[in-house]
Structures are given as C-alpha cells and as structure tokens.
Design a protein around this motif. Structure first.
Motif, PDB file in Angstrom:
ATOM      1  N   CYS A 197      24.383  43.961  23.093  1.00 46.55           N
ATOM      2  CA  CYS A 197      26.311  43.809  22.270  1.00 46.55           C
ATOM      3  C   CYS A 197      25.209  45.118  21.841  1.00 46.55           C
ATOM      4  O   CYS A 197      24.692  46.176  22.365  1.00 46.55           O
ATOM      5  CB  CYS A 197      25.668  43.284  20.534  1.00 46.55           C
ATOM      6  N   HIS A 198      26.767  46.201  21.110  1.00 46.01           N
ATOM      7  CA  HIS A 198      26.027  47.199  20.680  1.00 46.01           C
ATOM      8  C   HIS A 198      26.008  48.137  19.155  1.00 46.01           C
ATOM      9  O   HIS A 198      26.656  47.250  18.672  1.00 46.01           O
ATOM     10  CB  HIS A 198      26.931  49.057  21.745  1.00 46.01           C
ATOM     11  N   LEU A 199      25.207  48.571  18.976  1.00 42.55           N
ATOM     12  CA  LEU A 199      24.587  48.509  17.393  1.00 42.55           C
ATOM     13  C   LEU A 199      25.320  49.641  17.246  1.00 42.55           C
ATOM     14  O   LEU A 199      25.973  49.888  15.937  1.00 42.55           O
ATOM     15  CB  LEU A 199      23.328  49.350  17.444  1.00 42.55           C
ATOM     16  N   ILE A 209      34.875  45.159  14.550  1.00 40.98           N
ATOM     17  CA  ILE A 209      34.846  43.752  15.110  1.00 40.98           C
ATOM     18  C   ILE A 209      33.889  44.573  16.500  1.00 40.98           C
ATOM     19  O   ILE A 209      33.520  43.889  17.588  1.00 40.98           O
ATOM     20  CB  ILE A 209      36.386  43.802  15.023  1.00 40.98           C
ATOM     21  N   ASP A 210      33.844  46.080  15.851  1.00 40.90           N
ATOM     22  CA  ASP A 210      33.174  46.430  17.781  1.00 40.90           C
ATOM     23  C   ASP A 210      32.382  47.204  17.242  1.00 40.90           C
ATOM     24  O   ASP A 210      31.857  48.852  16.118  1.00 40.90           O
ATOM     25  CB  ASP A 210      34.144  47.821  18.280  1.00 40.90           C
ATOM     26  N   ASP A 211      31.188  47.097  16.998  1.00 40.48           N
ATOM     27  CA  ASP A 211      30.563  45.431  17.496  1.00 40.48           C
ATOM     28  C   ASP A 211      29.317  44.929  16.590  1.00 40.48           C
ATOM     29  O   ASP A 211      28.837  44.254  17.550  1.00 40.48           O
ATOM     30  CB  ASP A 211      30.005  45.463  19.321  1.00 40.48           C
ATOM     31  N   ALA A 212      29.856  44.931  15.766  1.00 41.70           N
ATOM     32  CA  ALA A 212      28.999  44.315  14.636  1.00 41.70           C
ATOM     33  C   ALA A 212      29.131  43.410  14.925  1.00 41.70           C
ATOM     34  O   ALA A 212      27.898  42.108  14.886  1.00 41.70           O
ATOM     35  CB  ALA A 212      29.036  45.092  13.442  1.00 41.70           C
ATOM     36  N   ALA A 242      24.607  53.785  20.983  1.00 36.10           N
ATOM     37  CA  ALA A 242      25.056  54.727  22.271  1.00 36.10           C
ATOM     38  C   ALA A 242      26.039  53.827  23.051  1.00 36.10           C
ATOM     39  O   ALA A 242      25.507  54.713  24.707  1.00 36.10           O
ATOM     40  CB  ALA A 242      24.536  56.268  22.849  1.00 36.10           C
ATOM     41  N   GLU A 243      26.275  53.061  23.077  1.00 30.43           N
ATOM     42  CA  GLU A 243      27.162  52.489  23.315  1.00 30.43           C
ATOM     43  C   GLU A 243      28.891  53.186  24.652  1.00 30.43           C
ATOM     44  O   GLU A 243      29.557  53.646  25.040  1.00 30.43           O
ATOM     45  CB  GLU A 243      27.642  50.788  23.803  1.00 30.43           C
ATOM     46  N   GLU A 244      29.394  53.900  22.985  1.00 29.22           N
ATOM     47  CA  GLU A 244      31.051  54.078  22.656  1.00 29.22           C
ATOM     48  C   GLU A 244      31.055  55.169  23.309  1.00 29.22           C
ATOM     49  O   GLU A 244      31.854  55.699  23.945  1.00 29.22           O
ATOM     50  CB  GLU A 244      31.317  54.560  21.469  1.00 29.22           C
ATOM     51  N   VAL A 245      29.670  56.417  23.724  1.00 28.81           N
ATOM     52  CA  VAL A 245      30.034  57.539  23.523  1.00 28.81           C
ATOM     53  C   VAL A 245      29.205  57.296  25.256  1.00 28.81           C
ATOM     54  O   VAL A 245      29.210  58.747  25.932  1.00 28.81           O
ATOM     55  CB  VAL A 245      28.490  58.665  23.340  1.00 28.81           C
ATOM     56  N   SER A 268      28.424  40.169  24.179  1.00 31.72           N
ATOM     57  CA  SER A 268      29.340  40.152  23.466  1.00 31.72           C
ATOM     58  C   SER A 268      29.957  41.447  22.848  1.00 31.72           C
ATOM     59  O   SER A 268      29.262  42.126  22.107  1.00 31.72           O
ATOM     60  CB  SER A 268      29.445  38.956  22.121  1.00 31.72           C
ATOM     61  N   ASP A 269      30.902  41.413  23.140  1.00 34.42           N
ATOM     62  CA  ASP A 269      31.751  43.248  22.957  1.00 34.42           C
ATOM     63  C   ASP A 269      33.283  43.068  22.705  1.00 34.42           C
ATOM     64  O   ASP A 269      33.638  43.967  23.895  1.00 34.42           O
ATOM     65  CB  ASP A 269      31.196  44.270  23.716  1.00 34.42           C
ATOM     66  N   PHE A 270      33.671  42.374  22.306  1.00 37.16           N
ATOM     67  CA  PHE A 270      35.235  41.987  22.281  1.00 37.16           C
ATOM     68  C   PHE A 270      35.637  41.740  20.585  1.00 37.16           C
ATOM     69  O   PHE A 270      36.165  40.376  20.415  1.00 37.16           O
ATOM     70  CB  PHE A 270      35.261  41.247  23.231  1.00 37.16           C
TER      71      PHE A 270
HETATM   72 ZN   LIG Z   1      32.184  47.894  22.369  1.00 39.34          ZN
END
Ligand SMILES: [Zn+2]
Length: 377
Positions: A197-199, A209-212, A242-245, A268-270
């Motif tokens: 997942c991403h922090l 929701i994105d992405d706790a 640093a997924e979003e960037v 799980s990232d949705f």
């Molecule tokens: Zn995400």
C-alpha cells in the motif's frame, strides 16, 4: 524524492458580459508558479485531451489552455487512464505548444466544488507552465460562458478570459522512506508473499481512502493470518513512501529487493469499498491454487475475473519483472468522487465494506502464505 509544495491558488473568469467569476481551483503537482501577481490570458478551449494533441500551435500560443472531457464513473475504475491523460500529460503537451498555462476539468466524477489534484510531469527540456484543475461545476460554468455566441464585431474583446494565481515551489530533493515489515514464515527456504500500500497522500485531504484504507486492509489481513498460527511463507508488508509523486518508494523497493525471489505480489490502493472481483496472473502450476482462492472469496460476493491481474503502482516493477500477481479489485464507482480532493477523509470509509476487504484479504493471504513451492516460485 523531489519535493513540490503548494502555494496560493486562485482563479477567476472575466469578460465584458459578466462580473468576474471565482473558480474553485487547485494546482497540479509539479505545476510552475505564475508569480504572486498572477497571469491573465485568453482561453483556448479543447473538448478533450485528444483535441489538444491535434491542435496547431497557433491555436494555443500565448493562451491559457482549458481541457474539458468529464470523467465517467466505472466499477473497475478503468476511466482513470483514459480521462486522466488530461492531467498526466496535458500540461506537457500544452507547454510544448506555447501555452502560458493550462487548467483542466478535474479528473473526478463528483459534482462538488472540490478540485482534484494529482501529479503531472513535464518531459526533460520542456519548461514547466502553471497547471491547475478546476472543480466539475466550475468547468460546467466555464463551458457555458465559452459557448455564448461571439459578437459580430471583429475588434470586440474576447468574451472570456482567465486570471490565474498559482504560487507553488520546488524545494529540491528530500528524503522519503519505505516501511517494511515481515511476518516471518516457518520455512526459511520459501520465498515471501509481498503485499503493498502507500503511506503518502495528497495534501488537500487526509488520505483516508488514498491510501490509509489500503494500508489498514493489508495490515489487518497480515495480523489475522499471523494470529491464526505461523504461516509457511513470510508475509512481507511494504508500506511504500512517495507513491503519489512518482512511485519513488515502489521503485526504491525494486532497486533494493527486485533480484530476490517473491512468490506473489498484491496491492491495496483503491479506497475502502468492497472487493468484487479477483484476477490472477499466476504460473500454470498455480491452477489449483487459483481455484481454491476463487472458492474462498466467493461467499463474500467476489467473482472470478477473466483478465490477467495487473498488480498496482508500488508492486508494478516486480510484476513487470515476472513476479506473479493477484488483484483483489474493489468497487470504484464512487472512488473518483473523492480521490485527491479535500473530501478524502475518514467519514468516507464505510466500515462494513472495509470489513469485507479485510475478510477477503485474510482468506486470500492465508492460502498464499501456506502455498507450496510446486504452486508458486
Ligand atoms: Zn493511491
């Protein structure tokens, strides 16, 4: 990671036939600054990303590009790639054609006055321009004003202009990090199951929701499997940074561990809405394993998909390199109402659907973590 921080963000429409109209706008990640005084320009309207790509430079030069094309909701979220191009690469295209700025209709399916942010990227050698997104109702209003008939006089002023103030800053390269935890398996020779997942999250909301939610789901599942007795395989949990960037955490994990053997990867990232479909991309040896998994999730309303699993951003490099993958596809019908907006807050998480995610993940993870070496690598 390259660090970009938001500044002031304001925009207005103006024209000879109406009072100035304030827009709900947000800057896209990596947007350039307009300077504190802002910029003003005529609008070059495009009904879609494809129309922008097809347009001659002369139609764009010196103007503020606006890209329309309202995203439609789908259960599998597949519209994101199609409509998302306006954000992912629209600013780069507009900059190359000489636009002074670009404003897009938000990549979102709601009708609230919340603009949706998200990253955009400029190619090396392309000078970034200010890039923002306005909310869907503001985009609707812009389009109505744009479609008003033009006056007959050729020297009449343009009917609609935009004033834009975006003052984000690049702060250079700073340290981010992944957090990795292992639930140790009892067989030290068996390769691990990796779940991710991403922090990080966008700054407008809290990232519930994105992405706790995704981090909560995979962590709860690993905890349940661990509590039921030590699994055969190690379960590796990757909380990526640093997924979003730009998926910097996922890439860093791959650089450090990509050569190690992994049995299978899941992400799980949705959001937190229910799992409705399971997709597989497994070796032929795992036919019976995939049947067991499909049967285990069936009681929770999950159907077996026909397409191969694609993985996710943070496990993308692993899957690309050949690591088997399973997708527990969640219902995305309302995901893009909230995605990357100030509305991404905990109250949007439906506890019943969140629990269904944890149940499904626990069932799947328990089977995978106890699978044999003849089934998975
Ligand atoms: Zn995400």
């Amino acid at each position: 990671m390259p660090v970009w921080v938001r500044g002031a963000e304001e925009a207005w429409l103006s024209g000879p036939l109406f009072r100035s109209q304030k827009l709900a706008i947000t800057a896209l990640g990596n947007s350039a600054s307009t300077g504190t005084q802002g910029i003003e320009g005529e609008i070059a309207y495009f009904e879609s990303f494809d129309a922008l790509v097809a347009a001659p430079d002369a139609q764009i030069k010196g103007k503020i590009v606006f890209v329309d094309h309202k995203m439609q909701p789908t259960q599998d979220g597949s519209g994101y790639g199609y409509y998302g191009r306006g954000r992912f690469t629209g600013p780069n295209v507009a900059a190359k054609k000489g636009a002074i700025a670009i404003v897009i209709r938000s990549i979102g399916t709601d009708n609230h006055r919340n603009p949706h942010t998200g990253v955009t990227n400029f190619e090396a050698g392309v000078k970034p321009i200010p890039a923002g997104a306005i909310s869907n109702p503001d985009a609707d209003q812009l389009v109505r004003l744009w479609r008003r008939p033009m006056p007959a006089r050729s020297d009449a002023p343009p009917l609609i202009k935009m004033k834009l103030i975006l003052t984000p800053q690049n702060l250079g390269t700073k340290q981010s990090g992944n957090v990795i935890a292992d639930v140790p398996g009892r067989d030290p020779t068996a390769s691990p199951v990796i779940i991710a997942c991403h922090l990080d999250s966008w700054d407008l909301g809290t990232g519930a929701i994105d992405d706790a939610a995704g981090c909560g789901i995979i962590t709860a599942a690993a905890t349940h499997v661990m509590s039921a007795g030590q699994p055969r395989r190690t379960i590796r949990i990757l909380w990526a940074g640093a997924e979003e960037v730009g998926v910097f955490g996922g890439k860093a994990y791959f650089d450090a561990h990509g050569k190690e053997k992994h049995a299978v990867a899941l992400e799980s990232d949705f959001g937190a809405d229910r799992v409705w479909r399971v997709d597989f991309k497994l070796p032929d040896s795992a036919k019976a394993l995939s049947d067991r998994i499909a049967a285990a999730v069936m009681p929770f309303g999950v159907v077996r998909g026909k397409q191969p699993a694609s993985g996710g951003a943070d496990i993308g490099a692993l899957v690309q390199a050949g690591v088997p993958a399973i997708d527990l596809a969640q219902d995305g019908t309302r995901y893009f109402d909230i995605h990357h907006t100030p509305d991404d807050t905990l109250d949007k998480v439906d506890p019943a659907q969140l629990r269904q995610n944890v149940v499904v993940w626990t069932a799947v993870l328990a089977i995978l973590a106890n699978s044999s070496d003849t089934e998975l690598p």
